[in-house]
Scaffold this motif. Structure first.
Motif, PDB file in Angstrom:
ATOM      1  N   CYS A  79       0.842  -1.205   0.000  1.00 37.08           N
ATOM      2  CA  CYS A  79       0.000   0.000   0.000  1.00 37.08           C
ATOM      3  C   CYS A  79       0.871   1.246   0.000  1.00 37.08           C
ATOM      4  O   CYS A  79       1.653   1.472   0.930  1.00 37.08           O
ATOM      5  N   ALA A  80       0.764   2.054  -1.037  1.00 31.22           N
ATOM      6  CA  ALA A  80       1.544   3.283  -1.146  1.00 31.22           C
ATOM      7  C   ALA A  80       0.881   4.415  -0.364  1.00 31.22           C
ATOM      8  O   ALA A  80      -0.335   4.617  -0.453  1.00 31.22           O
TER       9      ALA A  80
ATOM     10  N   VAL B 110       3.968  13.213  -3.544  1.00 24.98           N
ATOM     11  CA  VAL B 110       2.809  13.696  -4.299  1.00 24.98           C
ATOM     12  C   VAL B 110       3.063  13.533  -5.798  1.00 24.98           C
ATOM     13  O   VAL B 110       2.189  13.081  -6.545  1.00 24.98           O
ATOM     14  N   GLU B 111       4.271  13.865  -6.232  1.00 22.39           N
ATOM     15  CA  GLU B 111       4.604  13.825  -7.654  1.00 22.39           C
ATOM     16  C   GLU B 111       4.634  12.392  -8.202  1.00 22.39           C
ATOM     17  O   GLU B 111       4.320  12.167  -9.370  1.00 22.39           O
ATOM     18  N   ALA B 112       5.004  11.418  -7.369  1.00 17.16           N
ATOM     19  CA  ALA B 112       5.203  10.042  -7.850  1.00 17.16           C
ATOM     20  C   ALA B 112       4.061   9.106  -7.513  1.00 17.16           C
ATOM     21  O   ALA B 112       4.122   7.921  -7.832  1.00 17.16           O
ATOM     22  N   ARG B 113       2.991   9.623  -6.907  1.00 16.78           N
ATOM     23  CA  ARG B 113       1.975   8.700  -6.393  1.00 16.78           C
ATOM     24  C   ARG B 113       1.203   7.960  -7.485  1.00 16.78           C
ATOM     25  O   ARG B 113       0.769   6.834  -7.267  1.00 16.78           O
TER      26      ARG B 113
ATOM     27  N   ALA C   4       3.529  -0.688  -6.114  1.00 22.75           N
ATOM     28  CA  ALA C   4       2.544  -0.898  -5.055  1.00 22.75           C
ATOM     29  C   ALA C   4       1.273  -1.469  -5.664  1.00 22.75           C
ATOM     30  O   ALA C   4       0.994  -1.273  -6.852  1.00 22.75           O
ATOM     31  N   ASP C   5       0.502  -2.192  -4.855  1.00 19.29           N
ATOM     32  CA  ASP C   5      -0.759  -2.775  -5.316  1.00 19.29           C
ATOM     33  C   ASP C   5      -1.886  -1.753  -5.284  1.00 19.29           C
ATOM     34  O   ASP C   5      -2.732  -1.715  -6.183  1.00 19.29           O
ATOM     35  N   VAL C   6      -1.909  -0.939  -4.224  1.00 16.59           N
ATOM     36  CA  VAL C   6      -2.935   0.085  -4.075  1.00 16.59           C
ATOM     37  C   VAL C   6      -2.287   1.367  -3.581  1.00 16.59           C
ATOM     38  O   VAL C   6      -1.177   1.353  -3.037  1.00 16.59           O
ATOM     39  N   LEU C   7      -2.989   2.456  -3.762  1.00 19.12           N
ATOM     40  CA  LEU C   7      -2.513   3.774  -3.337  1.00 19.12           C
ATOM     41  C   LEU C   7      -3.576   4.422  -2.468  1.00 19.12           C
ATOM     42  O   LEU C   7      -4.713   4.603  -2.904  1.00 19.12           O
ATOM     43  N   ILE C   8      -3.208   4.742  -1.227  1.00 17.59           N
ATOM     44  CA  ILE C   8      -4.103   5.493  -0.352  1.00 17.59           C
ATOM     45  C   ILE C   8      -3.338   6.743   0.063  1.00 17.59           C
ATOM     46  O   ILE C   8      -2.495   6.722   0.965  1.00 17.59           O
ATOM     47  N   ALA C   9      -3.598   7.842  -0.631  1.00 12.66           N
ATOM     48  CA  ALA C   9      -2.833   9.076  -0.430  1.00 12.66           C
ATOM     49  C   ALA C   9      -3.713  10.290  -0.695  1.00 12.66           C
ATOM     50  O   ALA C   9      -3.380  11.140  -1.514  1.00 12.66           O
ATOM     51  N   ASN C  10      -4.885  10.323  -0.010  1.00  9.16           N
ATOM     52  CA  ASN C  10      -5.822  11.433  -0.191  1.00  9.16           C
ATOM     53  C   ASN C  10      -6.010  11.719  -1.675  1.00  9.16           C
ATOM     54  O   ASN C  10      -5.940  12.856  -2.122  1.00  9.16           O
ATOM     55  N   LEU C  11      -6.271  10.659  -2.426  1.00  8.15           N
ATOM     56  CA  LEU C  11      -6.275  10.718  -3.888  1.00  8.15           C
ATOM     57  C   LEU C  11      -7.652  11.094  -4.435  1.00  8.15           C
ATOM     58  O   LEU C  11      -8.605  10.337  -4.314  1.00  8.15           O
ATOM     59  N   ALA C  12      -7.736  12.264  -5.056  1.00 10.83           N
ATOM     60  CA  ALA C  12      -9.001  12.740  -5.618  1.00 10.83           C
ATOM     61  C   ALA C  12      -9.148  12.291  -7.064  1.00 10.83           C
ATOM     62  O   ALA C  12      -8.189  12.312  -7.844  1.00 10.83           O
ATOM     63  N   TYR C  13     -10.358  11.908  -7.417  1.00 11.26           N
ATOM     64  CA  TYR C  13     -10.641  11.509  -8.804  1.00 11.26           C
ATOM     65  C   TYR C  13     -10.661  12.733  -9.712  1.00 11.26           C
ATOM     66  O   TYR C  13     -11.326  13.727  -9.436  1.00 11.26           O
TER      67      TYR C  13
ATOM     68  N   GLY D 178     -10.596   8.280  -3.264  1.00 12.01           N
ATOM     69  CA  GLY D 178     -10.683   6.827  -3.286  1.00 12.01           C
ATOM     70  C   GLY D 178      -9.324   6.163  -3.249  1.00 12.01           C
ATOM     71  O   GLY D 178      -8.276   6.812  -3.133  1.00 12.01           O
ATOM     72  N   VAL D 179      -9.338   4.848  -3.354  1.00 15.47           N
ATOM     73  CA  VAL D 179      -8.115   4.036  -3.405  1.00 15.47           C
ATOM     74  C   VAL D 179      -7.714   3.869  -4.867  1.00 15.47           C
ATOM     75  O   VAL D 179      -8.547   3.528  -5.716  1.00 15.47           O
ATOM     76  N   GLY D 180      -6.449   4.115  -5.179  1.00 17.00           N
ATOM     77  CA  GLY D 180      -5.958   3.972  -6.538  1.00 17.00           C
ATOM     78  C   GLY D 180      -5.393   2.582  -6.788  1.00 17.00           C
ATOM     79  O   GLY D 180      -4.748   2.000  -5.909  1.00 17.00           O
ATOM     80  N   MET D 181      -5.643   2.048  -7.982  1.00 15.93           N
ATOM     81  CA  MET D 181      -5.143   0.726  -8.377  1.00 15.93           C
ATOM     82  C   MET D 181      -4.805   0.742  -9.857  1.00 15.93           C
ATOM     83  O   MET D 181      -5.216   1.636 -10.584  1.00 15.93           O
ATOM     84  N   LYS D 182      -4.085  -0.277 -10.294  1.00 12.56           N
ATOM     85  CA  LYS D 182      -3.783  -0.415 -11.722  1.00 12.56           C
ATOM     86  C   LYS D 182      -5.077  -0.693 -12.488  1.00 12.56           C
ATOM     87  O   LYS D 182      -5.971  -1.372 -11.983  1.00 12.56           O
ATOM     88  N   ARG D 183      -5.169  -0.172 -13.692  1.00 13.37           N
ATOM     89  CA  ARG D 183      -6.353  -0.382 -14.527  1.00 13.37           C
ATOM     90  C   ARG D 183      -6.475  -1.841 -14.953  1.00 13.37           C
ATOM     91  O   ARG D 183      -5.506  -2.600 -14.933  1.00 13.37           O
ATOM     92  N   ASP D 184      -7.702  -2.227 -15.349  1.00 10.82           N
ATOM     93  CA  ASP D 184      -7.982  -3.571 -15.881  1.00 10.82           C
ATOM     94  C   ASP D 184      -7.671  -4.674 -14.878  1.00 10.82           C
ATOM     95  O   ASP D 184      -7.112  -5.723 -15.229  1.00 10.82           O
ATOM     96  N   GLU D 185      -8.018  -4.420 -13.619  1.00  7.84           N
ATOM     97  CA  GLU D 185      -7.898  -5.438 -12.564  1.00  7.84           C
ATOM     98  C   GLU D 185      -9.254  -5.544 -11.868  1.00  7.84           C
ATOM     99  O   GLU D 185      -9.434  -5.108 -10.727  1.00  7.84           O
TER     100      GLU D 185
END
Length: 279
Positions: free
Chosen positions: A38-39, A83-86, A95-104, A218-225
């Motif tokens: 988790c990033a 912030v720049e690399a998230r 990382a499998d998922v990203l939880i970093a106050n990530l806005a859509y 939300g939680v960020g993840m790689k597409r098509d999973e």
């Protein structure tokens, strides 16, 4: 004949492995590893930053990672990022998922996959106290400050204001204090802190009630999973229903903290929200 068949089989191997890699299931891989990578931010309080005593990462997003890993039955490994690399940390598979106050936003939605939001951040307009009772319509065409290249800047354009941008938030905020702009746009949490700080300096500010823009977090993840997306969404819903997210929220940014934030929205599909995505 046997030699020809063997040669053809060897030629087909690269294609086989390429197809296997393309069809890889990240959730299955995580289950095999028994691990959730988790990033989180390396130093952005109150979301994730080194604890003064333990020097271990601590914060709202760290606790959410721990709760998500527990809900999924996996061991947690934190992956510090900036912030720049998230976005890159997910796109490259670090990382499998990203939880970093990530806005859509539209751009991020094309780069990575988002879970159902667990809260909705709001870009808010800070003004001098004498303007507190005005509506956003009253500020059309007016000079409003923001940090350059941010979603607050986009929201000013969206609402018909005239953006006056600066390289950092402190300079943009100072423009409001010095009457170089009639308003300053930032998120609710930061706005509450800035209003409190300005009051200590003898400057009375207020926040217009209507949001400039909504930003689902939300939680960020790689597409098509799809399997991972479904698992994360189901886990977030369970954490919402059993009060886990509320507890973490109240600990770090709730009404009894310096941020005084009230959690209003529940975990729900992004499609349920009525909002205009920023770029």
């Amino acid at each position: 004949m046997t030699v020809k068949k063997s040669a053809l089989a060897l030629l087909a191997l690269p294609l086989y492995f390429a197809c296997s890699a393309a069809n890889a299931d990240l959730l299955a891989d995580m289950t095999t590893r028994g691990e959730l990578k988790c990033a989180v931010y390396s130093d952005v309080p109150p979301f994730s930053s080194p604890d003064a005593k333990t020097r271990q990462l601590a914060g709202m997003d760290v606790d959410l990672c721990q709760a998500l890993a527990q809900q999924m039955g996996l061991k947690l490994t934190l992956v510090p990022t900036s912030v720049e690399a998230r976005i890159a940390v997910i796109a490259t598979g670090r990382a499998d998922v990203l939880i970093a106050n990530l806005a859509y936003t539209k751009t991020r939605g094309n780069q990575i996959q988002f879970s159902d939001p667990y809260y909705v951040a709001k870009e808010m307009l800070l003004v001098k106290k004498e303007n507190a009772d005005k509506t956003l319509a009253d500020f059309k065409g007016k000079r409003i400050s923001a940090t350059k290249g941010t979603t607050p800047e986009q929201s000013i354009v969206l609402k018909g204001g005239k953006p006056v941008t600066f390289q950092d938030a402190a300079s943009a905020f100072l423009a409001l204090e010095q009457n170089k702009a009639v308003g300053f746009v930032t998120n609710t949490m930061t706005g509450i802190k800035m209003i409190s700080q300005a009051k200590k300096d003898g400057i009375e500010l207020a926040m217009i009630k209507e949001p400039m823009a909504l930003e689902p977090i939300g939680v960020g993840m790689k597409r098509d999973e799809p399997a991972l997306l479904a698992k994360v969404n189901g886990s977030l819903k369970a954490m919402d229903d059993n009060g886990t997210i509320d507890k973490i929220w109240d600990t770090w940014i709730g009404p009894n903290t310096e941020y005084k934030m009230v959690r209003e929205e529940r975990v729900q599909p992004l499609s349920n929200l009525k909002f205009e995505p920023l770029e």
